[in-house]
Scaffold this motif. Structure first.
Motif, PDB file in Angstrom:
ATOM      1  N   THR A 101      28.329  34.892 -17.362  1.00  0.00           N
ATOM      2  CA  THR A 101      28.053  34.252 -16.081  1.00  0.00           C
ATOM      3  C   THR A 101      28.220  32.744 -16.208  1.00  0.00           C
ATOM      4  N   ASP A 102      28.469  32.095 -15.083  1.00  0.00           N
ATOM      5  CA  ASP A 102      28.587  30.637 -15.068  1.00  0.00           C
ATOM      6  C   ASP A 102      27.238  29.997 -14.802  1.00  0.00           C
ATOM      7  N   GLU A 103      27.232  28.682 -14.602  1.00  0.00           N
ATOM      8  CA  GLU A 103      25.970  27.961 -14.406  1.00  0.00           C
ATOM      9  C   GLU A 103      25.251  28.362 -13.132  1.00  0.00           C
ATOM     10  N   ASN A 104      25.955  29.017 -12.222  1.00  0.00           N
ATOM     11  CA  ASN A 104      25.352  29.480 -10.973  1.00  0.00           C
ATOM     12  C   ASN A 104      24.954  30.947 -11.017  1.00  0.00           C
ATOM     13  N   GLY A 105      25.095  31.548 -12.189  1.00  0.00           N
ATOM     14  CA  GLY A 105      24.722  32.950 -12.331  1.00  0.00           C
ATOM     15  C   GLY A 105      25.763  33.922 -11.813  1.00  0.00           C
ATOM     16  N   GLN A 106      26.983  33.431 -11.528  1.00  0.00           N
ATOM     17  CA  GLN A 106      28.050  34.294 -11.043  1.00  0.00           C
ATOM     18  C   GLN A 106      28.857  34.832 -12.221  1.00  0.00           C
ATOM     19  N   TYR A 107      29.260  36.075 -12.127  1.00  0.00           N
ATOM     20  CA  TYR A 107      30.035  36.667 -13.212  1.00  0.00           C
ATOM     21  C   TYR A 107      31.385  35.973 -13.357  1.00  0.00           C
TER      22      TYR A 107
END
Length: 231
Positions: A131-137
């Motif tokens: 995931t990225d810093e925004n919690g998106q896969y």
């Protein structure tokens, strides 16, 4: 259970037991329970063990199977073992590596069936759900036909007897079947997203087990997500 009589012939000539023992367990369940449950399943008569790299319990499953082989309950050839290629290993150069890691944990020379677990590709790395810093896969872009060619090479290398897929939709399946240079057709498309009859759903709901029905919506939006198509 007479597993020898309860098999069906796959398109490549191999036979698969029609009833399989699934080995996915929720978080929080001790891994020792997986070993115990697999031993019981084998003693009960199950010969098809269905697992996956992503389940992260193949070492425990391997211990159970090797134990039953050592005591003479079964031989390796009696067991039909299924494992699956996880989404972070979709790049062609990683497809065999994923299988080799499963084989090492299992202490096997080969598996009976190797499936592409899901047609959505994720960023390669040690994190299996990146995931990225925004919690998106963090998705990856890999041609499904290139993945399939790598699966075929695993069969040619003798690391798996059969190859197939899981959770593909019709469009994706047809694309593989029509790909130039296809060497091996997928022997199956194992589907987890399904709908039961209203009567069956009432029975399941009545179990009062506080469970959730899953359809992998966490990957929705990625081009390879299979359940956006109507079929």
């Amino acid at each position: 259970m007479n597993s020898k009589q309860q098999t069906m012939r796959l398109s490549d000539g191999h036979f698969i037991p029609v009833l399989g023992f699934g080995t996915y367990v929720p978080k929080g369940v001790p891994k020792t329970k997986v070993t115990e449950a697999t031993k019981i399943a084998i003693d009960t008569g199950f010969r098809h063990i269905d697992s996956a790299f992503m389940y992260q319990n193949e070492e425990e499953i391997g211990l159970a199977i090797q134990s039953k082989i050592a005591e003479g309950t079964v031989k390796r050839e009696d067991i039909f073992y299924t494992t699956k290629l996880w989404c972070t290993f979709h790049r062609p150069e990683l497809v065999q590596l994923c299988l080799e890691q499963s084989l090492k944990k299992l202490q096997f020379d080969y598996v009976d069936l190797y499936l592409i677990h899901f047609p959505v590709s994720l960023k390669p790395g040690k994190n299996y759900l990146p995931t990225d810093e925004n919690g998106q896969y963090i998705f990856d872009t890999v041609d499904l036909c290139a993945i399939w060619k790598a699966m075929e090479r695993c069969k040619d290398a003798g690391l798996t007897k059969s190859v197939g897929m899981s959770n593909f939709n019709r469009r994706q399946l047809v694309m593989i079947l029509n790909m130039p240079g296809l060497k091996y057709k997928p022997v199956c498309n194992q589907i987890f997203d399904f709908q039961l009859s209203l009567e069956d759903m009432k029975v399941i709901d009545g179990l009062n087990k506080n469970v959730r029905y899953m359809s992998f919506t966490i990957f929705k939006g990625q081009p390879g997500f299979p359940f956006s198509d109507e079929d």
